[in-house]
Design an enzyme around this catalytic site. Structure first.
Site, PDB file in Angstrom:
ATOM      1  CB  SER A 172      -0.953  -0.041   1.206  1.00 45.63           C
ATOM      2  OG  SER A 172      -1.962   0.927   1.101  1.00 45.63           O
ATOM      3  CG  ASP A 176      -7.416  -3.014  -2.580  1.00 42.58           C
ATOM      4  OD1 ASP A 176      -8.057  -2.179  -1.901  1.00 42.58           O
ATOM      5  OD2 ASP A 176      -6.178  -3.061  -2.601  1.00 42.58           O
ATOM      6  CG  HIS A 188      -5.621  -2.428   0.753  1.00 38.24           C
ATOM      7  ND1 HIS A 188      -5.008  -2.133  -0.450  1.00 38.24           N
ATOM      8  CD2 HIS A 188      -5.034  -1.630   1.682  1.00 38.24           C
ATOM      9  CE1 HIS A 188      -4.102  -1.194  -0.264  1.00 38.24           C
ATOM     10  NE2 HIS A 188      -4.093  -0.876   1.025  1.00 38.24           N
TER      11      HIS A 188
END
Length: 238
Positions: free
Chosen positions: A126, A187, A216
């Site tokens: 991320s 996600d 995610h």
């Protein structure tokens, strides 16, 4: 005398050397959390890699309603960190049009490279995946002086920051580092198009885009582990 002597022993030592991987966590995580959430992947790569997990320098305090509050008092109880913060416009940092504090993080990462490098690879999730790419861009542009780093990158749920200066630095870099970019089909925080945008910041042919069926996260799926294992094994010293 053992055949090959000291030269044979040196060659054997070189052949057994593991690749050192710098691991950068996501927003509101920390090094220990990221270590625990990568257990399955690390186990798959343990023959080839050793990992160094680093905390981002910006401490985030989260209130009971889940709102992010910048902590200025040094209180570390929440153990939530970020590689940058949203500017005055607020909102989640991945959507913010300014990345407050990135230069501080870049300094921390440069010091990590000096102190614990050289590193062979990157593992980023991320915001940590975005920070990984930004670090590589800073190295290639010689803004960071620690060269000869990174033969590969494993990036999950990565994105190009909305900050126009950082976005331009990535797009101009055309990074040459072989990389796998994973995006979760479920996600909703970082959609596939944003991860594909990050792939576009790498030179043609060096970056591979892959999907997994989860959200995610760094999935513990066998097919993901095996693909990453094969990718890294190709870069292990013979």
């Amino acid at each position: 005398m053992v055949p090959g002597g000291s030269q044979g022993a040196a060659a054997a030592t070189s052949a057994q050397r593991k690749l050192k991987v710098l691991a950068l966590h996501g927003y509101l995580q920390n090094a220990d959390v990221f270590r625990s959430r990568t257990g399955a992947l690390r186990k798959a790569l343990k023959k080839h890699c050793e990992f160094v997990f680093v905390n981002a320098p910006h401490h985030i305090q989260v209130d009971l309603q889940g709102n992010d509050i910048v902590s200025c008092d040094g209180d570390d109880h929440a153990k939530c960190y970020g590689w940058w913060l949203a500017g005055p416009e607020g909102g989640p940092p991945r959507e913010a049009k300014s990345a407050k504090g990135w230069e501080t993080s870049l300094g921390v990462l440069e010091e990590t490279l000096r102190r614990e490098g050289p590193f062979d690879g990157l593992l980023g999730f991320s915001m940590g995946a975005a920070a990984s790419a930004l670090l590589c861009a800073a190295i290639e542009s010689k803004r960071v002086s620690c060269h000869d780093q990174f033969k590969f990158a494993l990036l999950f749920g990565g994105f190009v920051p909305r900050d126009p200066v950082l976005a331009e630095s990535l797009r101009d870099a055309k990074l040459s580092i072989p990389s796998i970019h994973y995006s979760g089909l479920s996600d909703e925080l970082v959609v596939a198009d944003r991860s594909r945008e990050l792939v576009g910041c790498f030179s043609e042919g060096v970056a591979t885009f892959e999907s997994h069926p989860q959200g995610h996260c760094i999935p513990s799926l066998r097919e993901v582990r095996e693909k990453c294992k094969a990718f890294v094994a190709d870069r292990t010293n013979p």
